[in-house]
Design an enzyme around this catalytic site. Sequence first.
Site, PDB file in Angstrom:
ATOM      1  CG  HIS A 115      60.316  35.580  60.710  1.00 52.89           C
ATOM      2  ND1 HIS A 115      59.947  34.490  61.449  1.00 52.89           N
ATOM      3  CD2 HIS A 115      60.246  35.214  59.410  1.00 52.89           C
ATOM      4  CE1 HIS A 115      59.653  33.500  60.622  1.00 52.89           C
ATOM      5  NE2 HIS A 115      59.819  33.912  59.383  1.00 52.89           N
ATOM      6  CG  ASP A 192      66.154  37.017  62.381  1.00 57.28           C
ATOM      7  OD1 ASP A 192      66.989  36.452  61.634  1.00 57.28           O
ATOM      8  OD2 ASP A 192      64.928  36.915  62.231  1.00 57.28           O
ATOM      9  CD  GLN A 195      65.345  36.972  54.710  1.00 60.61           C
ATOM     10  OE1 GLN A 195      66.051  36.941  53.700  1.00 60.61           O
ATOM     11  NE2 GLN A 195      64.333  36.133  54.875  1.00 60.61           N
ATOM     12  CE  LYS A 218      65.382  32.624  55.995  1.00 57.47           C
ATOM     13  NZ  LYS A 218      64.164  32.113  55.368  1.00 57.47           N
ATOM     14  CB  CYS A 358      56.643  34.612  59.353  1.00 57.33           C
ATOM     15  SG  CYS A 358      56.356  33.023  58.605  1.00 57.33           S
TER      16      CYS A 358
END
Lengths: 403, 141
Positions: A115, A192, A195, A218, A358
């Site tokens: 991303h 990261d 997700q 999220k 993104c």
Amino acid sequence: MKDYKKDFPLFDHYNGIYLDSAATAQRPAVVLEAITRFYQEENANPLRGLYDLSTLATERYASARKTVQHFIGADKSHEIIFTRNTTESLNLVAYSYGLSRLKPGDEILVSIAEHHSNLLPWRMVARKTGATIRYLECNADGSWPQDYFEKMITDKTALIAIAQVSNVFGRTNPIEKIARLAHEKGAVIVVDAAQSAPHQKIDVKALDIDFLAFSGHKLGGPMGIGVLYGKEEHLQEMPPFLRGGEMIEYVTRDSQTWAELPHKFEAGTVNASDAAGLEAAIHYLTSIGFDAVSAHEKELTDYTMEGMRDIYGLKLIGSDRAEEHSGILTFTLDGVHPHDIASILDADGIAIRAGHHCAGPLMQYMGVMSTARASLYLYNDKKDIEGFIKSLSEIRRKMGYDK
Amino acid sequence: MTNNTFYSQILLDHHMHPSYKEKIDDPTMVLEGQNPSCGDDIWLMVKMNGDVIEDAGFQGSGCAISQASVDMMLELVIGKTKKEALELSALFMRMIAGEAEGDELEDLEEAVALKDIAHMPARVKCAVLGWRTLNEMLEKI
């Protein structure tokens, strides 16, 4: 199939089919109640007030931090820094660790599938420190070539920035292995987890991660709160990111001393209400359990993939195994631009994402301008998928094709 | 359901069977227009004869709305003067902004098919890409 939809008040008002949870999830009622309860019963400025109400607010904020600590298996609660979101967490690491530790000749390895928020901060660090960016290039389905990381991670590697789960492929990257190889070469890994945190149990100790970032929104938490986990040894050495109130011990005319962790990295009045909301979201998720969440998602993903196979011109990106998608189904439809796909689905009340997600460099690498992405979560059900597949199967004809 | 109005037959015809999606001979000016977030990308070609747009064409790729809108636009402006084209462009922009209604829209002919884009903020930039690029060109010519 268990019905989780009833736990989410949005679905009392919204009759559409929500398939954009990778962008932001819906919130269960317990999260909304926790935020309201904070403001109704505990609201004062945490950490500074010398009175009962402020102590209550401080305790709520500290309790949220402990909940996050246990959620990701961190050793100490002061290794948890609250931020606004994943992007801010990653920028904190880049500005503080990156700018103070990297030097000319160092290499920053960034996955081509990242991303923008785990790419642009590192590009800034590279420009300012003289380090270089090297891309880690995955296969077309998001998997990695044999022995790839062994080849790419060298003595020059200073930092590796990679998502645990790509927001395009939904596939889980081998973080434990990458972290081990990084540490063998004296590098750190920045993960990261935006997700992955909503879909799988994370154990930062077992994976031996240096820095991990994720967003509250999220996984059913409020929009305004994110998390940065950092190993204590790194956080102690790092300079502050933002300067101001709450993050100092002493300030004189000419000097100052920084507050202890985690406060050194939390300048200004903190977001205690959203921390309370995040805590409630984590309790909600863990009370259901990730095994149940994964099983639910796998069943729905299988069902979606089955329906997609019958649609002419549809190409699914990523693994052909449902359990390797984390609820993310990115696809293209021959002859139809993803924005047209999204608009036509929207006319049937179906919400998906379309565009570059993104991840510009990945789109260019894969040779597509953009893609469409349906992403599901525990509140989706088979009826949602049936509606989605029906509408999806009509798109090419609606656009004037024969089939 | 907005399907019937949004992706109307007129729009789909201009998308699937465009009349002006081809190179033209001796263009006076060629200009690229892009929507980076969508990947819409067009090359607009205009041939002027004095003050009149004698011929025009385009090439490119992108969503149905962006491509059909350019085709409708060229059908409308070929044969018009620079001033008339700029006026049509201003009218189109006002229509997309939801600020133009009724009779005055007749001047836009088939491009009126895009009127409902006004309700879809995310798609506005697709509909105006061609017009925006044409404006930029005419101001330079």
